[in-house]
Structures are given as C-alpha cells and as structure tokens.
Design a protein around this motif. Sequence first.
Motif, PDB file in Angstrom:
ATOM      1  N   ALA A   1      16.717  12.369   5.256  1.00  0.00           N
ATOM      2  CA  ALA A   1      17.574  11.574   6.133  1.00  0.00           C
ATOM      3  C   ALA A   1      18.855  11.137   5.429  1.00  0.00           C
ATOM      4  O   ALA A   1      19.944  11.131   6.028  1.00  0.00           O
ATOM      5  N   LEU A   2      18.750  10.763   4.154  1.00  0.00           N
ATOM      6  CA  LEU A   2      19.936  10.351   3.404  1.00  0.00           C
ATOM      7  C   LEU A   2      20.876  11.523   3.171  1.00  0.00           C
ATOM      8  O   LEU A   2      22.105  11.381   3.234  1.00  0.00           O
TER       9      LEU A   2
ATOM     10  N   ARG B   1      22.803  11.964   6.233  1.00  0.00           N
ATOM     11  CA  ARG B   1      23.745  10.865   6.446  1.00  0.00           C
ATOM     12  C   ARG B   1      24.955  10.971   5.517  1.00  0.00           C
ATOM     13  O   ARG B   1      26.088  10.688   5.908  1.00  0.00           O
TER      14      ARG B   1
ATOM     15  N   VAL C   1      12.803  10.193   3.462  1.00  0.00           N
ATOM     16  CA  VAL C   1      14.045   9.436   3.312  1.00  0.00           C
ATOM     17  C   VAL C   1      15.110  10.278   2.619  1.00  0.00           C
ATOM     18  O   VAL C   1      16.293  10.199   2.966  1.00  0.00           O
TER      19      VAL C   1
ATOM     20  N   ARG D   1      18.292   0.836  10.369  1.00  0.00           N
ATOM     21  CA  ARG D   1      18.111   1.615  11.605  1.00  0.00           C
ATOM     22  C   ARG D   1      16.634   1.909  11.846  1.00  0.00           C
ATOM     23  O   ARG D   1      16.143   1.778  12.989  1.00  0.00           O
ATOM     24  N   GLU D   2      15.902   2.257  10.807  1.00  0.00           N
ATOM     25  CA  GLU D   2      14.486   2.571  10.975  1.00  0.00           C
ATOM     26  C   GLU D   2      13.681   1.320  11.325  1.00  0.00           C
ATOM     27  O   GLU D   2      12.738   1.390  12.123  1.00  0.00           O
TER      28      GLU D   2
ATOM     29  N   ALA E   1      24.640   3.585   2.464  1.00  0.00           N
ATOM     30  CA  ALA E   1      23.903   4.565   3.275  1.00  0.00           C
ATOM     31  C   ALA E   1      22.412   4.252   3.274  1.00  0.00           C
ATOM     32  O   ALA E   1      21.743   4.332   4.317  1.00  0.00           O
TER      33      ALA E   1
ATOM     34  N   TYR F   1      17.789   1.692   0.302  1.00  0.00           N
ATOM     35  CA  TYR F   1      16.713   1.801   1.299  1.00  0.00           C
ATOM     36  C   TYR F   1      15.550   0.880   0.943  1.00  0.00           C
ATOM     37  O   TYR F   1      15.039   0.138   1.794  1.00  0.00           O
TER      38      TYR F   1
ATOM     39  N   GLU G   1      21.796   0.985   5.374  1.00  0.00           N
ATOM     40  CA  GLU G   1      21.949   1.193   6.815  1.00  0.00           C
ATOM     41  C   GLU G   1      20.838   2.061   7.396  1.00  0.00           C
ATOM     42  O   GLU G   1      20.373   1.806   8.514  1.00  0.00           O
ATOM     43  N   LEU G   2      20.409   3.077   6.650  1.00  0.00           N
ATOM     44  CA  LEU G   2      19.313   3.915   7.137  1.00  0.00           C
ATOM     45  C   LEU G   2      18.044   3.083   7.329  1.00  0.00           C
ATOM     46  O   LEU G   2      17.363   3.204   8.358  1.00  0.00           O
TER      47      LEU G   2
END
Length: 384
Positions: free
Chosen positions: A294-295, A298, A291, A61-62, A54, A311, A57-58
């Motif tokens: 956001a995590l 997610r 973050v 994406r950013e 996770a 991350y 991938e986050l």
Amino acid sequence: MLEAWQLSERIIGCLPAMVADPMSGMVTQVRPRIGALVPLTRPGWVEAGRHLLAGLELAVREVNDAGGIAGRPLELVVRDTAADPQRAAAAVDELAALGVAALAGEYHSVVARTAAARADAIGLPFLCSSAVLDALTEQPTEWVARLAPPQSRGWQTYADFLLGAGHSRIAVAAEPSVYWASGARILRDHLAPRGGTVIELDMRALTPTAMCDELVDHRATALLLLVGHPEPAVPIVKSVRRDQRLAEIMIGAPAGQPEFAEWATLLGGDGAAIPFLRYLPERFGPLGARVETALRERLAEAPSFVAFEGYDTVAVLADVLRSHGTDRARVAEAWPRVEVEGTRGQIQFSRTPGISVWQWARTPIQVVDRDPADLDRFRILHAD
C-alpha cells in the motif's frame, strides 16, 4: 496547485475540535484528533517527511475504513516543522489548543527533543516516530513514548559492524549538532575499548578536498558522514570517490542518508556500497507485507523505514484511543499497557536504563547498503 500535505493542513486545521454547550458551558470533543509534526520543507529532510506522512495518512485511512474510533472518524492535523525546533514548539502549542488527543511524528532528533520538552510541559501525549537521541527529554517523563531505537543502541550496532568488517581507524566528517556530537561520542566510547580509533574532522573548517588529504594523513580505513544531506554529504562522497588515494576506503552513513531515492538520483553509482542504519525486519509478516504494498502505491516508490514508523505510530495511538478514550492523561497512562501488532513486530513500551521516555525496546535494526549492481536493491550486511 497545493501539495496534498498543504491541503490537509489548511482544511483539517480549520475544523473545530471542541464544541461548547451554550447552556452548561461544558466543552466536549467532536472528533478524535492526532496532531502530526513532519518536516515538509527545507531545511528539513523533505523526502523523509514525505515518507513519514505517507505512513501516518495510510494508517489513519485504514482506521477510518474500519469504523474509526468509537464510530467517529480519526483526524490527522498536520504541521510542517521544517527542521526548526522553535517552529515545532509553536506547533505543539497550536495543536494542543486545537484539541488533539496526542502528538505523533517528527524525524529530526533536535526538533523532536524540543517538541517532547514542550509536550511534557503542557501535558500532551507524544508518540515520537523517528527521532533517536537517547535524551529526548532532560528528565524522565510519563508523557512521551518512542518507536525508533535510541541512538546508543543503533550506533553501537553500527560500530560492531565496522569492527566485524575490519575497520579500526575510523574518521568522522562532522558538523556541529547535538545529534552528530552524540553519535560521535557513542562510536568513540564503544570502539575505544575494542581497539578502535575515531578521528573527528570538522567540516566547518575543511573543504571536501582538504578532508581527503586528512583521511590520507590519518590512514583512515573508513569515513562516516555525520553531516547533512544533500549538502555537504553529496560533495564529500564525490570527492572521496574521485581520489585515487582513497580507492580502498569505506564510506558509511549511520544516520541513513542513502535510504531515500534522492541519494541514488544525485550520486548514481557513487552512492552505492555506503552502509547505513535501517529499522526494518529481515522479513515482513503479513501486516508488514500488506502495508509495504500500500505504501509503495501511495509513494510511487519503495517505502523507507520512516514510512513504516509513521504507520506504526498511528496504529499504536488508534489502539490507545479505542481502549482508553481521548483524555490526554489516560492516553499517557496507557504507554506501559500497549500491546499492538506493528508492521515490524509486536510493539510494547518499557523503561530502558538511560532513556528518559517510554521506549519500544526491540525495534529491529539493520546495517544495509545499496547494491552497486542494482541501486534499487538493498543488501543486509548486519542485523541486531
């Protein structure tokens, strides 16, 4: 239905990383790519793998939302290690053939050690996210860097916590593993000069009930779980909690088994007040707080420190790829020049005595436990 990681592996793994000019025969890279080693199936610690992925991938994406690497989208090529060193070694070779600029990830130390050795042998940069074994490679290497603190630093911090809490007779319930043996040695070497005693209990030979008898006979005041999760960690905790003779003993888990939600689900209140190591700051700065939000969205749960490690791994690699390109030798040469704002502080790599890889020297370390009054709340007991 395919899980998200399975889908990404099937699709991304089929995309061509390199293209050959039919006239000149020269090969050029189409897109910047990072290979990710993650434990996503048993006997790997699947929940840790899910959090690590996770975070990876986050961050990807950013990076792409901000324009990618030199205008090209960054791709993450995921391979499941399933806590199998040989599977990880094969994945390193496969990812190298697919044209990745660098490797990221891995949670299990023994698996990461094999992956690091293979990456070093073939000249593929590897930024290890989570594994902590001091000797991640047998010899010093320029190809491998690491975000997690070395085991010696983290477990010495844990030993200082034990002494500060008044524990000097400490039993360890251990299984055979390079990682567990290294941890027990660090504890013994750090505690012995300070009056502490470490009693090793071989869980290959003892049932949880027989282990409880040993704890009583040795007059241990603390029991540390140097074993796998959920087996045999969960049965051990249940046996100790139900033995009235051990009502005052402290159970500890330096490797972090209580960090994930599955621990609380399987053990309920029995899983509270079991101190473990966690690599987070006491307070997040603006990046870490953003973050974290956001995590949490997610994962649909509170992110573990492993998600932040994922991350930060991509944050570092993306910065290196922007400034040094995708040539593997140039990526590896960049480790000592890294200066990246991570979710847990400013990340820089240096050479640390006794550590064979480039190391982030100031990873934050906490000893925390789950609050008996609220299992979703963590109490900070000690920090370095």
